[in-house]
Design a protein around this motif. Structure first.
Motif, PDB file in Angstrom:
ATOM      1  N   GLY A 188      18.591  -1.054  -0.229  1.00  0.00           N
ATOM      2  CA  GLY A 188      18.848  -1.732  -1.494  1.00  0.00           C
ATOM      3  C   GLY A 188      17.929  -2.895  -1.775  1.00  0.00           C
ATOM      4  N   GLY A 189      16.887  -3.039  -0.967  1.00  0.00           N
ATOM      5  CA  GLY A 189      15.926  -4.113  -1.200  1.00  0.00           C
ATOM      6  C   GLY A 189      14.890  -3.725  -2.237  1.00  0.00           C
ATOM      7  N   GLN A 190      13.834  -4.495  -2.301  1.00  0.00           N
ATOM      8  CA  GLN A 190      12.819  -4.281  -3.332  1.00  0.00           C
ATOM      9  C   GLN A 190      11.477  -4.783  -2.827  1.00  0.00           C
ATOM     10  N   LEU A 191      10.437  -4.052  -3.178  1.00  0.00           N
ATOM     11  CA  LEU A 191       9.075  -4.464  -2.862  1.00  0.00           C
ATOM     12  C   LEU A 191       8.410  -5.015  -4.113  1.00  0.00           C
ATOM     13  N   LEU A 192       7.962  -6.254  -4.039  1.00  0.00           N
ATOM     14  CA  LEU A 192       7.109  -6.837  -5.068  1.00  0.00           C
ATOM     15  C   LEU A 192       5.708  -6.902  -4.468  1.00  0.00           C
ATOM     16  N   ASP A 193       4.951  -5.838  -4.707  1.00  0.00           N
ATOM     17  CA  ASP A 193       3.650  -5.695  -4.071  1.00  0.00           C
ATOM     18  C   ASP A 193       2.656  -6.665  -4.700  1.00  0.00           C
ATOM     19  N   LEU A 194       2.018  -7.477  -3.857  1.00  0.00           N
ATOM     20  CA  LEU A 194       1.084  -8.478  -4.350  1.00  0.00           C
ATOM     21  C   LEU A 194      -0.071  -7.870  -5.132  1.00  0.00           C
ATOM     22  N   GLU A 195      -0.407  -6.632  -4.816  1.00  0.00           N
ATOM     23  CA  GLU A 195      -1.497  -5.961  -5.528  1.00  0.00           C
ATOM     24  C   GLU A 195      -1.149  -5.682  -6.979  1.00  0.00           C
ATOM     25  N   TYR A 196       0.163  -5.640  -7.279  1.00  0.00           N
ATOM     26  CA  TYR A 196       0.604  -5.261  -8.624  1.00  0.00           C
ATOM     27  C   TYR A 196       1.123  -6.443  -9.428  1.00  0.00           C
ATOM     28  N   LEU A 197       0.825  -7.646  -8.995  1.00  0.00           N
ATOM     29  CA  LEU A 197       1.065  -8.833  -9.819  1.00  0.00           C
ATOM     30  C   LEU A 197      -0.079  -8.905 -10.823  1.00  0.00           C
ATOM     31  N   THR A 198       0.176  -8.470 -12.046  1.00  0.00           N
ATOM     32  CA  THR A 198      -0.900  -8.324 -13.021  1.00  0.00           C
ATOM     33  C   THR A 198      -0.536  -8.930 -14.372  1.00  0.00           C
ATOM     34  N   GLU A 204       9.670   0.161  -9.304  1.00  0.00           N
ATOM     35  CA  GLU A 204      10.666   1.080  -9.869  1.00  0.00           C
ATOM     36  C   GLU A 204      10.044   2.429 -10.220  1.00  0.00           C
ATOM     37  N   ALA A 205       8.809   2.401 -10.732  1.00  0.00           N
ATOM     38  CA  ALA A 205       8.126   3.655 -11.060  1.00  0.00           C
ATOM     39  C   ALA A 205       7.836   4.466  -9.801  1.00  0.00           C
ATOM     40  N   ALA A 206       7.447   3.772  -8.731  1.00  0.00           N
ATOM     41  CA  ALA A 206       7.161   4.476  -7.477  1.00  0.00           C
ATOM     42  C   ALA A 206       8.426   5.110  -6.899  1.00  0.00           C
ATOM     43  N   GLN A 207       9.536   4.394  -6.983  1.00  0.00           N
ATOM     44  CA  GLN A 207      10.793   4.966  -6.477  1.00  0.00           C
ATOM     45  C   GLN A 207      11.253   6.119  -7.357  1.00  0.00           C
ATOM     46  N   ALA A 208      11.074   5.992  -8.664  1.00  0.00           N
ATOM     47  CA  ALA A 208      11.463   7.076  -9.563  1.00  0.00           C
ATOM     48  C   ALA A 208      10.649   8.332  -9.292  1.00  0.00           C
ATOM     49  N   ALA A 209       9.382   8.159  -8.929  1.00  0.00           N
ATOM     50  CA  ALA A 209       8.521   9.307  -8.652  1.00  0.00           C
ATOM     51  C   ALA A 209       8.955  10.048  -7.390  1.00  0.00           C
ATOM     52  N   ARG A 210       9.645   9.334  -6.499  1.00  0.00           N
ATOM     53  CA  ARG A 210      10.141   9.965  -5.269  1.00  0.00           C
ATOM     54  C   ARG A 210      11.396  10.788  -5.513  1.00  0.00           C
ATOM     55  N   ALA A 211      12.128  10.423  -6.559  1.00  0.00           N
ATOM     56  CA  ALA A 211      13.450  11.037  -6.784  1.00  0.00           C
ATOM     57  C   ALA A 211      13.343  12.512  -7.147  1.00  0.00           C
ATOM     58  N   HIS A 219       0.834  -1.210   0.000  1.00  0.00           N
ATOM     59  CA  HIS A 219       0.000   0.000   0.000  1.00  0.00           C
ATOM     60  C   HIS A 219       0.865   1.255   0.000  1.00  0.00           C
ATOM     61  N   ALA A 220       1.757   1.348  -0.985  1.00  0.00           N
ATOM     62  CA  ALA A 220       2.751   2.416  -0.958  1.00  0.00           C
ATOM     63  C   ALA A 220       2.856   3.204  -2.255  1.00  0.00           C
ATOM     64  N   TYR A 221       1.953   2.982  -3.200  1.00  0.00           N
ATOM     65  CA  TYR A 221       2.131   3.602  -4.520  1.00  0.00           C
ATOM     66  C   TYR A 221       1.098   4.664  -4.850  1.00  0.00           C
ATOM     67  N   LYS A 222       0.180   4.924  -3.929  1.00  0.00           N
ATOM     68  CA  LYS A 222      -0.873   5.898  -4.228  1.00  0.00           C
ATOM     69  C   LYS A 222      -0.966   6.981  -3.155  1.00  0.00           C
ATOM     70  N   GLY A 223       0.158   7.245  -2.495  1.00  0.00           N
ATOM     71  CA  GLY A 223       0.178   8.313  -1.510  1.00  0.00           C
ATOM     72  C   GLY A 223      -0.469   7.967  -0.193  1.00  0.00           C
TER      73      GLY A 223
END
Length: 341
Positions: free
Chosen positions: A114-124, A334-341, A95-99
């Motif tokens: 340096g880890g990574q989130l594979l959010d179950l909601e975004y397995l599409t 990756e898109a969510a992290q890029a949006a933070r940059a 629950h981290a990609y929509k603010g």
């Protein structure tokens, strides 16, 4: 290529009894060469010995922080606040990609470690989710909605489906008018099944039926079950002006429970409700209660876990190479992290 290593972590939320991987499916994965480590968990609906019997390695609760670098940490709900940096690949509902509240802090922890989130909601696949607890979320949400409408909703506890169905039958839904929005999705189908079984007078709208919202018709139902997850701005189903309007609506069961998102379709409520107080009164005259429990399937932990695990297991062979739905989840991260940059 080294075999995939799945590490099933203990859920720190006391009401979370579900498991994304159940013992018999874990045993199948072990037989196929997957390394499965399972943390002890006092509240998980499946006992630890069932995992051990299937060949899983058993470790202490919370020991994922010291897991090998290649372990994929598998869970359901939120991580504990520590450690500050996350170095593993985590698979859970972030629950981290929509603010949402806490979203930036969580993403920062992954960026730092340096880890990574594979959010179950975004397995599409083609934009549609391939794994979810949605059916049982809808089933439970609609059932609780019936109880709240009839004034018999009590503090929640985990149970079997038969017990929940008996409570709904005792409350009685004969003559109750109910509307499910998002009726064709997983959650919507679960809600429809629960309300059909309860005997409610039922309408089901899908997303297209809400593009031009018939607010008068919506408010003419005693119970609204919201199963629409919106990713774009649209008129809310129940807004502030509706609180004082003439209406039949008495209960909103907000299955989507996107309460801290800017796309919340039930903005009269902006906070989750608890197992101790599952409904919140947001208007008195006429009354309106909102149910916004964010782990509804945990009320039926066994049924929900078995269905979810059955969907997860076929995806495991493509995890290491980030193929198929895993690639989409990685791109979303990756898109969510890029949006933070």
């Amino acid at each position: 290529m080294r075999p995939v290593h799945l590490w099933l972590r203990h859920e720190t939320r006391s009401t979370e009894r579900r498991a994304p991987l159940v013992p018999h499916d874990a045993a199948r994965l072990v037989a196929d060469g997957v390394q499965v480590t399972v943390e002890e968990s006092p509240q998980r609906v499946f006992g630890i010995e069932a995992y051990r019997a299937g060949g899983c390695r058993v470790v202490e609760a919370g020991s994922w922080v010291d897991a090998p670098e290649d372990a994929h940490i598998l869970g359901i709900k939120e991580l504990p606040d520590e450690p500050d940096s996350l170095r593993h690949t985590h698979i859970f509902f972030g629950h981290a990609y929509k603010g949402q509240d806490g979203a930036d802090a969580l993403l920062a922890r992954f960026a730092t470690g340096g880890g990574q989130l594979l959010d179950l909601e975004y397995l599409t696949v083609d934009g549609r989710r391939v794994i979810a607890f949605g059916y049982w979320a809808g089933y439970v949400g609609a059932s609780l909605g019936v109880l709240a409408t009839r004034g018999t909703l009590a503090p929640l506890h985990p149970m079997e489906r038969a017990e929940l169905d008996a409570l709904v039958r005792a409350a009685g839904a004969d003559g109750m008018t109910a509307l499910v929005v998002g009726a064709q999705g997983r959650s919507g189908r679960g809600a429809l099944d629960a309300l059909i079984s309860a005997g409610a007078i039922l309408d089901g709208w899908d997303r297209e039926d809400t593009l031009v919202l018939d607010r008068e018709a919506l408010l003419d139902h005693e119970l609204l079950v919201n199963c629409v997850l919106s990713t774009t701005a649209q008129p809310p189903f129940v807004g502030p002006d509706d609180l004082t309007a003439e209406r039949e609506l008495r209960v909103v069961a907000d299955v989507t429970c996107d309460v801290t998102s800017e796309y919340n379709l039930v903005p009269v409520n902006t906070a989750i409700t608890s197992w101790e107080e599952p409904a919140r009164r947001v208007a008195e005259d006429p009354r309106l209660d909102v149910i916004a429990v964010d782990n509804l399937p945990s009320l039926l932990p066994r049924e929900a876990s078995v269905a979810f695990s059955a969907d997860l297991v076929p995806l495991v062979p493509t995890l290491a190479g980030r193929r198929g739905p895993w690639r989409e989840a990685q791109r979303s991260y990756e898109a969510a992290q890029a949006a933070r940059a």
